[in-house]
Write a protein that holds these residues in place. Sequence first.
Motif, PDB file in Angstrom:
ATOM      1  N   GLU A  55       0.827  -1.205   0.000  1.00 48.39           N
ATOM      2  CA  GLU A  55       0.000   0.000   0.000  1.00 48.39           C
ATOM      3  C   GLU A  55       0.865   1.261   0.000  1.00 48.39           C
ATOM      4  OE1 GLU A  55      -3.505   2.422   0.204  1.00 48.39           O
ATOM      5  OE2 GLU A  55      -3.297   0.278  -0.195  1.00 48.39           O
ATOM      6  N   VAL A  56       1.578   1.509   1.088  1.00 47.16           N
ATOM      7  CA  VAL A  56       2.336   2.761   1.216  1.00 47.16           C
ATOM      8  C   VAL A  56       3.612   2.733   0.374  1.00 47.16           C
ATOM      9  CG1 VAL A  56       3.474   4.324   2.831  1.00 47.16           C
ATOM     10  CG2 VAL A  56       1.376   3.141   3.506  1.00 47.16           C
ATOM     11  N   GLY A  57       4.312   1.602   0.396  1.00 47.99           N
ATOM     12  CA  GLY A  57       5.553   1.521  -0.377  1.00 47.99           C
ATOM     13  C   GLY A  57       5.316   1.686  -1.864  1.00 47.99           C
ATOM     14  N   ALA A  58       4.302   1.015  -2.384  1.00 49.27           N
ATOM     15  CA  ALA A  58       4.001   1.120  -3.814  1.00 49.27           C
ATOM     16  C   ALA A  58       3.573   2.531  -4.188  1.00 49.27           C
ATOM     17  CB  ALA A  58       2.910   0.113  -4.185  1.00 49.27           C
ATOM     18  N   ALA A  59       2.734   3.149  -3.341  1.00 47.74           N
ATOM     19  CA  ALA A  59       2.292   4.522  -3.614  1.00 47.74           C
ATOM     20  C   ALA A  59       3.465   5.491  -3.564  1.00 47.74           C
ATOM     21  CB  ALA A  59       1.214   4.924  -2.606  1.00 47.74           C
ATOM     22  N   MET A  60       4.385   5.246  -2.657  1.00 50.90           N
ATOM     23  CA  MET A  60       5.571   6.090  -2.536  1.00 50.90           C
ATOM     24  C   MET A  60       6.432   5.994  -3.800  1.00 50.90           C
ATOM     25  SD  MET A  60       8.459   5.889   0.482  1.00 50.90           S
ATOM     26  CE  MET A  60       7.426   6.640   1.750  1.00 50.90           C
TER      27      MET A  60
ATOM     28  N   ILE B 163       7.508  12.783  -5.406  1.00 49.16           N
ATOM     29  CA  ILE B 163       8.711  12.280  -4.729  1.00 49.16           C
ATOM     30  C   ILE B 163       9.832  12.212  -5.755  1.00 49.16           C
ATOM     31  CG2 ILE B 163       9.747  10.229  -3.666  1.00 49.16           C
ATOM     32  CD1 ILE B 163       7.202   9.766  -2.160  1.00 49.16           C
ATOM     33  N   ASP B 164      10.959  12.806  -5.413  1.00 41.97           N
ATOM     34  CA  ASP B 164      12.070  12.920  -6.352  1.00 41.97           C
ATOM     35  C   ASP B 164      13.061  11.765  -6.274  1.00 41.97           C
ATOM     36  OD1 ASP B 164      11.489  15.739  -7.306  1.00 41.97           O
ATOM     37  OD2 ASP B 164      11.649  16.074  -5.155  1.00 41.97           O
ATOM     38  N   MET B 165      13.033  11.039  -5.168  1.00 36.85           N
ATOM     39  CA  MET B 165      14.005   9.969  -4.976  1.00 36.85           C
ATOM     40  C   MET B 165      13.433   8.932  -4.029  1.00 36.85           C
ATOM     41  SD  MET B 165      17.746  10.259  -3.155  1.00 36.85           S
ATOM     42  CE  MET B 165      18.570   8.790  -2.525  1.00 36.85           C
TER      43      MET B 165
END
Length: 486
Positions: free
Chosen positions: A217-222, A228-230
């Motif tokens: 959920e959060v990792g994939a969205a991140m 997010i640049d990096m």
Amino acid sequence: MSPLVLDDAGAAIARSGQAYIGGAWIDLCDGEMLPVVNPATGDVVAKVAAGTAADLDRAVAAARAAFPAFAASPVEDRLALLERIHALMLGRAELLAQTLVLEMGATISHARAAHIPLAAAHVQAAIGVLRDYDFLTMRGSTAIVREPIGVCGLITPWNWPLYQIAAKVAPALAAGCAVVLKPSELSPLSAILFAQIVHDAGAPAGVFNLVNGTGAEVGAAMAAHSDIDMISITGSNRAGVLVAQAAAPTVKRVTQELGGKSPNLMLPDTDFDKAVPLGVLSAFRNVGQSCSAPTRMIVPREHLAQVEAIARATVESIIVGQPGDPETMMGPIANHAQYRRVQAMIAVGMEEGARLLCGGPGQPEGLEQGFFVRPTIFSDVTSAMRIAQEEIFGPVLVIIPYDDVDQAVDIANDTIFGLGGHVQGADLTQARAVARRIRTGQVHINHPAWDAHAPFGGYKRSGNGREYGAFGFEEYLEVKSILGFA
């Protein structure tokens, strides 16, 4: 106040589902909670909020809003912030250590001696790099300027939770970046404590944000987020691939530290009485749950019996027990899924025909509750075996014999990974030459002292980019050339 408190028994308890966003602890969009399991007992000891993509959006927006001012802040201000974070980490060392015992089964002695001080050392290293770093250099009339890359998404693992958080957050803040941290959902309590430390250190609102949640959920969205640049991830090879794939459409920078199957090559002139015990203990440090653990011991065939006897005696000296006991040298595997993986790979080794030297399947006597495993060594292993190729991530060591040094180097390099390596030998000239031939991002000769400034990262499928010291710091910078500057 942090959503983490201590009850009278000293257990870490997560209060309401919150994240740290924009300089405050706030409620999340969804009320789902994730269990935190004590690996020594199998009991659920806490629950933390399961963030969603919407929660990540709020955190990224806060970081994006905070970035311009923080990127332009004086170096002296960032130095002062990092120094306050460092001081607070040391001041709360015992609380952090006890939390690591609870959430991932670290022995209290190892938490106090390694997890906490080495994490703090990464903050200190970032301070040292920032203090002396030249963000503008000249090449003739052209200025080479290094600027913070922007908003950084940081994904950290369960095996060295606080250590890896510090290794990423400290250089990112030193560079002037704003960050959003997603720690492993399996060991998230130390991350909550770290977020409170950053808050208490006076970080500007939005510069540091924490959203707990799953990788799916959060990792994939991140990874996919356009603001997010990096992304910097430490995790499994599979997770690193998924993050890189999700990040590709936005062409963001991705640095990955993805694991290894590190060799420990012992040359014929090695002092085996000294090197073998150190090699066993290095492989089994943190219950073998270290991506650079030297879990392939490559030894001269004529010394195989000697090495086996020393290795077996070393394992017999290891005290496996409850992680809160200061006498314990090895506690449980950090979570149930990994416990099952380790047990399965021990069974694979036996099926493949490797000779079981000590340990084996099952749990140590008297430790049937929780995720305890028996420290295990296989000998007469070949590179074709799965136990010589796959990262087991537990206290399982394989001994591989060789007939000459060229063959030993070939064995060391015969893996898809290339993170760490070790070389042992009395002739330093020969040890250096062999170290140069090993295709890994870091090589240790004769078990040297740890160096927080030594760049750490992988060749091949162990990842991209480097962490620690100046090399890790520069991962968070962009390079701009300004022609005609002079």
